[in-house]
Design a protein around this motif. Structure first.
Motif, short mmCIF file in Angstrom:
data_model
loop_
_atom_site.label_atom_id
_atom_site.label_comp_id
_atom_site.label_asym_id
_atom_site.label_seq_id
_atom_site.Cartn_x
_atom_site.Cartn_y
_atom_site.Cartn_z
N ALA A 19 0.83 -1.20 0.00
CA ALA A 19 0.00 0.00 0.00
C ALA A 19 0.86 1.25 0.00
N LEU A 20 1.95 1.23 0.77
CA LEU A 20 2.82 2.40 0.80
C LEU A 20 3.41 2.67 -0.57
N ALA A 21 3.93 1.61 -1.20
CA ALA A 21 4.51 1.78 -2.53
C ALA A 21 3.46 2.25 -3.52
N ALA A 22 2.27 1.67 -3.40
CA ALA A 22 1.21 2.01 -4.35
C ALA A 22 0.74 3.45 -4.16
N LEU A 23 0.54 3.84 -2.91
CA LEU A 23 0.12 5.22 -2.64
C LEU A 23 1.21 6.19 -3.08
N ILE A 231 3.41 -5.16 -8.20
CA ILE A 231 2.08 -5.40 -7.65
C ILE A 231 1.45 -4.06 -7.27
N ALA A 232 2.28 -3.17 -6.73
CA ALA A 232 1.78 -1.84 -6.38
C ALA A 232 1.26 -1.12 -7.64
N LEU A 233 2.02 -1.24 -8.74
CA LEU A 233 1.57 -0.61 -9.98
C LEU A 233 0.22 -1.18 -10.41
N ALA A 234 0.09 -2.51 -10.29
CA ALA A 234 -1.16 -3.15 -10.66
C ALA A 234 -2.29 -2.64 -9.77
N ALA A 235 -1.99 -2.43 -8.49
CA ALA A 235 -3.01 -1.92 -7.57
C ALA A 235 -3.45 -0.52 -7.97
N ILE A 236 -2.48 0.30 -8.41
CA ILE A 236 -2.82 1.67 -8.84
C ILE A 236 -3.74 1.62 -10.05
N TYR A 237 -3.34 0.82 -11.05
CA TYR A 237 -4.14 0.71 -12.27
C TYR A 237 -5.55 0.21 -11.95
N SER A 238 -5.58 -0.87 -11.16
CA SER A 238 -6.88 -1.49 -10.89
C SER A 238 -7.73 -0.56 -10.04
N GLY A 239 -7.10 0.20 -9.18
CA GLY A 239 -7.83 1.13 -8.35
C GLY A 239 -8.16 2.43 -9.06
N ARG A 240 -7.93 2.46 -10.38
CA ARG A 240 -8.27 3.59 -11.22
C ARG A 240 -7.69 4.91 -10.73
N GLY A 241 -6.50 4.82 -10.14
CA GLY A 241 -5.82 6.06 -9.79
C GLY A 241 -6.40 6.81 -8.60
N PHE A 249 -7.15 -2.50 -3.44
CA PHE A 249 -6.47 -3.56 -4.18
C PHE A 249 -5.19 -4.01 -3.49
N SER A 250 -4.53 -3.07 -2.79
CA SER A 250 -3.36 -3.47 -2.01
C SER A 250 -3.78 -4.46 -0.92
N LEU A 251 -4.92 -4.18 -0.30
CA LEU A 251 -5.45 -5.07 0.74
C LEU A 251 -5.68 -6.48 0.18
N LEU A 252 -6.20 -6.52 -1.04
CA LEU A 252 -6.46 -7.80 -1.68
C LEU A 252 -5.16 -8.63 -1.75
N PHE A 253 -4.09 -7.96 -2.18
CA PHE A 253 -2.80 -8.66 -2.25
C PHE A 253 -2.32 -9.06 -0.87
N GLY A 254 -2.47 -8.13 0.06
CA GLY A 254 -2.03 -8.42 1.42
C GLY A 254 -2.78 -9.61 2.00
N LEU C 145 1.59 -8.93 -16.44
CA LEU C 145 2.40 -8.85 -15.23
C LEU C 145 1.85 -9.81 -14.16
N MET C 146 0.54 -9.81 -14.02
CA MET C 146 -0.11 -10.67 -13.03
C MET C 146 0.06 -12.14 -13.42
#
Lengths: 302, 512, 367
Positions: A19-23, A231-241, A249-254, C145-146
């Motif tokens: 989450a930190l990296a993604a934020l 994964i953080a990048l993917a979370a950003i994309y999936s979370g629509r910025g 989405f970070s939580l999902l990975f966690g 990537l995933m």
């Protein structure tokens, strides 16, 4: 129940670095900069944090040096990618390679260690036992006994959201990313804003790296960030910025990480549980795509 | 008294001289029009005044003092504001956020949105503009966006306002309103510089006119001393006539028919509603309308890049509701879209690669290209369509001027021998010589018995070319006229959504 | 004359970053207390100093040619397939499975089937992101990537549980049958027939991109998707074709690693071949020749790096540093007069205070 609470506790722990990296990457993303170097920044911070902790035994100094290392990389990334207008993806990948190589090189040359660096002298982050939380059932089981950085990350979520939508800086960053022309026409310092977005990301990646290396394991392992930057990048994309979406989405990975750790001794092989976040991101995006499919051109999104 | 003096200013980009030794002055409280053809250097010149570009030689004096702006911010601080042809607005932000961009009002760290909104609304009301400060840019009409741009400058207290082709996106009525507003602003003491190639507008509002051709100043004249024809001659260097003799239309069979067609946007908003339309062989059908009233969506529908949600599209008796561009082309559609470098050309590919695009499969043996044939065909077309600066067909197509690039598209589409040719804004950004040529080709197509649709926001173009005219407003067709039985005023009213006696208010409430 | 000058400049442009990176590497070795001259001698001699060394360099370059081409072709079409790594793993496992389970085939037949199996695995695995990109507009960068992680986790699981070699302490399968092994050219070098297959793949992709309709369409697609759709090429279909070609190449790369190098599927066998291939494709500007040159360069560094480590003791990780620096420097056009490094740095210092850098953009636009 106990099992579930324990998993949720681990979820929060595992979510924190992602989450930190993604934020952190979120600002760059909104400013129109694809920051592939999140991975390298985290790794650098983890490495220098461990080294400093080993050398000084001072966790605050470790934190400082780790973040500093990440910020230096942020400058390198910005200089090559923004000022010199190099291809951002290439610059990011180059930095990741560079950090992986440099950390392992220094480890071997200076400390004579290969691959892993563990030592009793390395001071880690203390878990906080908060009296008020301790006595609340359920919540206490989930939220108590984390490193300070975990609590910080929750604060970061709020601050990131606030800055992005309620301050000048946030408006400027969104403007630069959405319509650079508009920013130029009123004399906003476009490059400076991009630098700032990247560097905010560096600071947060620095925190993430420290948390990875100095929470309960207190050691450095080559490549220990394990793709969390991507994964953080993917979370950003999936979370629509958005800050909230990114955190979700970070939580999902966690959560998936936590499941995998907790279920190691159950019959389902960990590999399949670990796959859950990756597969679910693909499913979520596909469903969104399906819903949007009506009345749209193929090229709309490109 | 002059506010700005420009002294022997030259601007070069590499070897190319965009502006050549221009000396000019702007007086306080005047409307000064800068006229010139596309590519004459008007925009480059204004960008230097606004600090977006710096002169290579010469200097600019503001109130008698030399200035050297390095950013628009400096220009704005010195009282020079610019409204660009392509608006510099952030779509996802509101009007007031855009107006105050860079000068937000904060309470400690937080932006005070309420105060911002009130302050901007006060400016809007003060100057008597029709605009709501709280609306998001992406939700308001193009005309309203332009008003937001002007307010953005006025709110920053500029006393010199530069407008770059401000009427390109407006209806005749909106244009008149804008020009009136500019005269009002002038009377408040503002200096207005307006860049345009539309001479009727120049005549209506300007005090003085400066003509630029190929980077050189041709002259500055008082508006009252000259006629439109004089200015036009200064701009082009010769007499121009875009009127031509057209044989009366001999219509044949029905080619394309739209019955009650509706299409919705991503967000579920209707962008086209109940469109009924038909084209016959040997007929040019013009589709008039202010930009942003569904023409772009209609063109997408014709091109197969947008699907209709209701109604039917019938081509030669066959229903073609959901065809992609490839299928339509196979059936005999020729398509010239409005966004040249997005849809019609690939800027990073060569001239020949663009020339064969779409029928590239005809030029190969066993999926390998037949270079010799391709080169020959390309050269023949270049000759036939009088496309200049094309000696090296391996050069990038983006090195060509707007007119020549458009001719490449015309050559490609016409040489596919289509049964129906559909064109959107066929002469936008094209020089007058090429406009003449393209118009003649369009008439020729009609005389050969093809069905032709021309979508254009240039009313003159529609009137000159079409046999029949449909007018679009808010995604609907609001009127159909035989060209011989109508006039500009009639069409203009329809474009504003006013079907004669209807209430005039309707016209300007669009989107707000 | 002009053309020659241009070519020389092009070569210089790529050599300068390499030279700079090596120089920094040299200094690093020196300050780390090793004999830098000796280390560099072994670096180059170890990679190029003899027939055997050269063959080993080519061996090291082989998988990179596949992953590099795989990435280059998709990026050229504007499709960001970052999934070469995962496709490689699946290809490698498929080839291993066919390699140890199919009995009684002639060597030629067996190898062909294993290669096809690897290609098919890559194909299928690239088909998923391709289809959801083409028809549901799911960003392929995220999905590939995933899927990398999914592929690696899945093959690791397969090699750890159902197909684990009895008695092995690592996650790896049993050896493939001798009929499936790609033969070596000479016994003293690991270089195997897979290298020739890499060259064949290179030639095919080169011709396809430069001389055929598909190549033309890929280029068009990569540069302007709207245009490609508008002039009547079927964009969705092209996306699927390009992505799957890319997947096939990566899958083949994995299969060849299994059949020629390891003789079995070993979990974690790839030292980031996919990422290195991506890097090579990027610095080679998605041009097959650039990819080939990049793969050789990285082959030299990898092979020479291990000889340097063995002979002088300089850690191999130095090579990663040099690689990173080369790539970093290559992103900047160092010889361009208008944008030379010197002026850029000057500009940079100014631009920290103003927004000058962004004005360059505008200038070009006005132009």
């Amino acid at each position: 129940m106990e099992q579930l609470l324990s998993i949720l506790h681990t979820t929060l722990r595992m979510t924190t670095p992602i989450a930190l990296a993604a934020l952190g990457g979120l600002y760059a993303h909104r400013a129109g900069v694809l920051n592939v170097a999140l991975e390298g920044m985290m790794l650098a911070s983890a490495f220098f944090g461990v080294i400093t902790s080993f050398a000084t035994g001072n966790i605050f100094l470790a934190l400082f040096v780790g973040i500093l290392a990440s910020v230096v990389l942020g400058f390198v990334f910005s200089f090559f990618g923004i000022t010199l207008k190099g291809n951002l993806t290439i610059v990011g990948l180059a930095i990741n390679t560079l950090v992986a190589g440099a950390s392992s090189f220094i480890l071997q040359v200076v400390f004579g260690q290969r691959g892993t660096f563990a030592n009793q002298k390395i001071v880690g982050l203390k878990e906080l036992d908060i009296p008020i939380l301790r006595n609340i059932p359920i919540l206490g089981d989930i939220f108590n006994k984390h490193t300070p950085i975990v609590y910080l990350s929750l604060l970061v979520l709020v601050v990131v959201h606030f800055i992005l939508y309620h301050t000048k800086l946030g408006v400027y960053i969104r403007t630069v990313g959405e319509k650079e022309d508009a920013a130029v026409s009123v004399g906003l310092p476009v490059n400076k804003l991009r630098y700032i977005s990247v560097l905010i990301g560096s600071v947060l990646c620095g925190l993430a790296g420290i948390n990875i290396a100095l929470e309960n394991v207190t050691m450095f392992v080559e490549n220990m960030t394990g793709g969390r930057g991507f994964i953080a990048l993917a979370a950003i994309y999936s979370g629509r910025g958005t800050a909230i979406g990114t955190y979700v989405f970070s939580l999902l990975f966690g959560f998936a990480d936590a499941m995998q750790i907790r279920m190691q001794n159950i019959k389902i092989p960990g590999a399949f549980i670990q796959m859950i976040p990756y597969l679910s991101i693909i499913v979520v995006l596909s469903v969104i795509g399906l819903l949007n499919k009506r009345s749209r051109r193929v090229s709309d999104d490109v | 008294m002059s506010v700005i003096e420009v002294q022997e200013v030259t601007k070069r980009f590499g070897d190319f001289t965009a502006i050549d030794q221009i000396t000019l002055d702007f007086a306080e409280g005047e409307i000064h029009a800068i006229c010139g053809e596309n590519g004459a250097g008007k925009s480059t010149f204004m960008n230097m005044l606004f600090g977006l570009l710096q002169p290579t030689e010469g200097q600019i004096l503001l109130h008698g003092k030399p200035v050297d702006f390095h950013s628009p911010k400096e220009a704005i601080h010195s009282g020079i504001g610019m409204v660009h042809q392509h608006f510099k607005l952030v779509p996802s932000l509101t009007v007031f956020e855009n107006v105050l961009l860079g000068e937000e009002m904060t309470q400690s760290l937080k932006i005070d949105r309420q105060r911002e909104k009130e302050s901007v609304q006060a400016t809007i009301d003060n100057f008597g503009f029709d605009l709501d400060a709280g609306d998001k840019i992406e939700a308001i009409s193009v005309g309203a966006q332009q008003r937001a741009e002007i307010i953005k400058m006025l709110h920053r207290n500029v006393d010199i306002l530069i407008l770059d082709e401000p009427t390109a996106v407006l209806t005749p009525q909106e244009t008149d309103e804008l020009l009136d507003k500019l005269i009002e602003l002038k009377n408040l003491g503002k200096t207005i510089i307006i860049i345009t190639h539309k001479l009727d507008e120049v005549k209506k509002c300007a005090d003085r006119v400066t003509v630029i051709r190929r980077g050189k100043k041709i002259g500055t004249v008082y508006n009252q001393d000259v006629t439109e024809k004089d200015i036009s001659r200064m701009m082009v260097g010769r007499d121009v006539s875009l009127d031509f003799d057209k044989k009366p239309c001999t219509c044949g069979d029905l080619v394309l028919q739209l019955n009650n067609v509706t299409a919705t946007s991503k967000l579920g908003k209707k962008v086209l509603e109940g469109i009924d339309l038909e084209v016959k062989q040997g007929e040019i059908v013009g589709i008039a309308g202010i930009e942003g009233n569904g023409q772009a969506e209609l063109m997408e529908l014709f091109s197969g890049t947008r699907k209709l949600t209701d109604g039917e599209m019938i081509y030669k008796g066959k229903k073609i509701n959901c065809c992609d561009p490839a299928a339509l082309r196979k059936m005999g559609f020729g398509l010239v879209p409005e966004d040249r470098y997005r849809d019609a050309l690939n800027a990073t590919m060569s001239i020949w690669e663009n020339m064969i695009a779409g029928r590239h499969k005809d030029y190969c043996k066993l999926c390998f290209f037949d270079d010799k044939v391709i080169r020959q065909v390309t050269k023949e077309l270049i000759e036939e369509y009088d496309i200049r600066n094309c000696d090296n067909i391996d050069a990038l197509v983006s090195t060509l001027s707007g007119g020549n690039a458009q001719k490449i598209i015309m050559a490609r589409e016409i040489s596919c021998n289509p049964d129906i040719m559909i064109m959107s804004q066929p002469t936008r950004g094209v020089d007058i010589g090429s406009i003449e040529f393209i118009h003649q080709r369009i008439i020729q197509l009609r005389d050969e018995g093809k069905a032709v649709i021309v979508i254009s926001s240039e009313l003159t173009e529609i009137m000159n070319l079409s046999d029949r005219i449909y007018v679009m407003h808010k995604g609907k067709i609001v009127g159909e006229r035989e060209t011989s039985q109508t006039n500009k005023e009639d069409i203009g009213l329809l474009m504003a959504g006013i079907n004669h006696q209807a209430n005039r208010e309707v016209a300007f409430s669009y989107g707000t | 004359m002009e053309l020659n000058k241009w070519r020389i400049q092009m070569v210089m442009k790529s050599l300068l970053p390499i030279f700079l990176a090596l120089m920094i590497g040299y200094i690093l070795i020196f300050i780390s207390g090793y004999n830098a001259n000796e280390a560099f001698t072994y670096l180059f001699m170890g990679a190029l100093g003899g027939k055997k060394q050269i063959m080993n360099t080519l061996f090291a370059a082989t998988p990179l040619i596949f992953t590099g081409l795989a990435t280059a072709i998709s990026f050229k079409a504007g499709l960001y397939n970052m999934g070469a790594e995962g496709q490689l793993y699946l290809g490698a496992f498929a080839a291993a499975y066919l390699g140890f389970s199919l009995q009684g085939l002639s060597p030629g037949m067996h190898i062909t089937i294993c290669l096809l199996g690897g290609a098919l695995a890559g194909f299928v695995f690239a088909l998923i992101p391709a289809v959801i990109k083409a028809y549901l507009q799911v960003d392929e960068m995220v999905s590939t990537l995933m899927l990398n992680y999914v592929a690696i986790l899945y093959t690791t699981y397969l090699a750890s549980y159902p197909f684990r070699a009895p008695g092995s302490s690592n996650a790896e399968t049993i050896n493939i049958l001798p009929t499936a092994v790609l033969p070596r050219f000479v016994s003293e070098s690991q270089l195997h027939v897979g290298f020739l297959l890499a060259l064949v793949a290179f030639v095919i992709i080169y011709i396809m991109l430069n001389k055929t309709i598909l190549g033309y369409e890929i280029t068009a697609l990569g540069k302007n998707q709207h245009f490609t759709e508008y002039v009547g090429m079927n964009v969705a279909k092209k996306i699927v074709i390009v992505m799957t070609i890319s997947g096939i190449l990566a899958g083949l790369g994995g299969a060849i690693e299994t059949l020629g190098t390891h003789g079995k599927f070993v979990s974690g066998f790839s030292p980031d071949y996919g990422w290195t291939g991506l890097t090579i494709a990027l610095i080679g500007k998605f041009n097959p020749i650039g990819v080939l040159a990049g793969a050789f360069l990285f082959g030299i560094l990898k092979n020479g790096g291990s000889s340097m480590e063995i002979m002088v003791g300089v850690p191999r990780s130095l090579i990663s540093i040099i690689e990173g620096l080369i790539v970093l420097f290559m992103t900047v056009d160092m010889l361009n007069k208008r944008f030379s490094l010197g002026t850029k740095i000057k500009q940079a210092i100014q631009s920290l205070g103003s927004s000058k850098g962004s004005q360059n953009n505008l200038k070009q636009e006005v132009n």
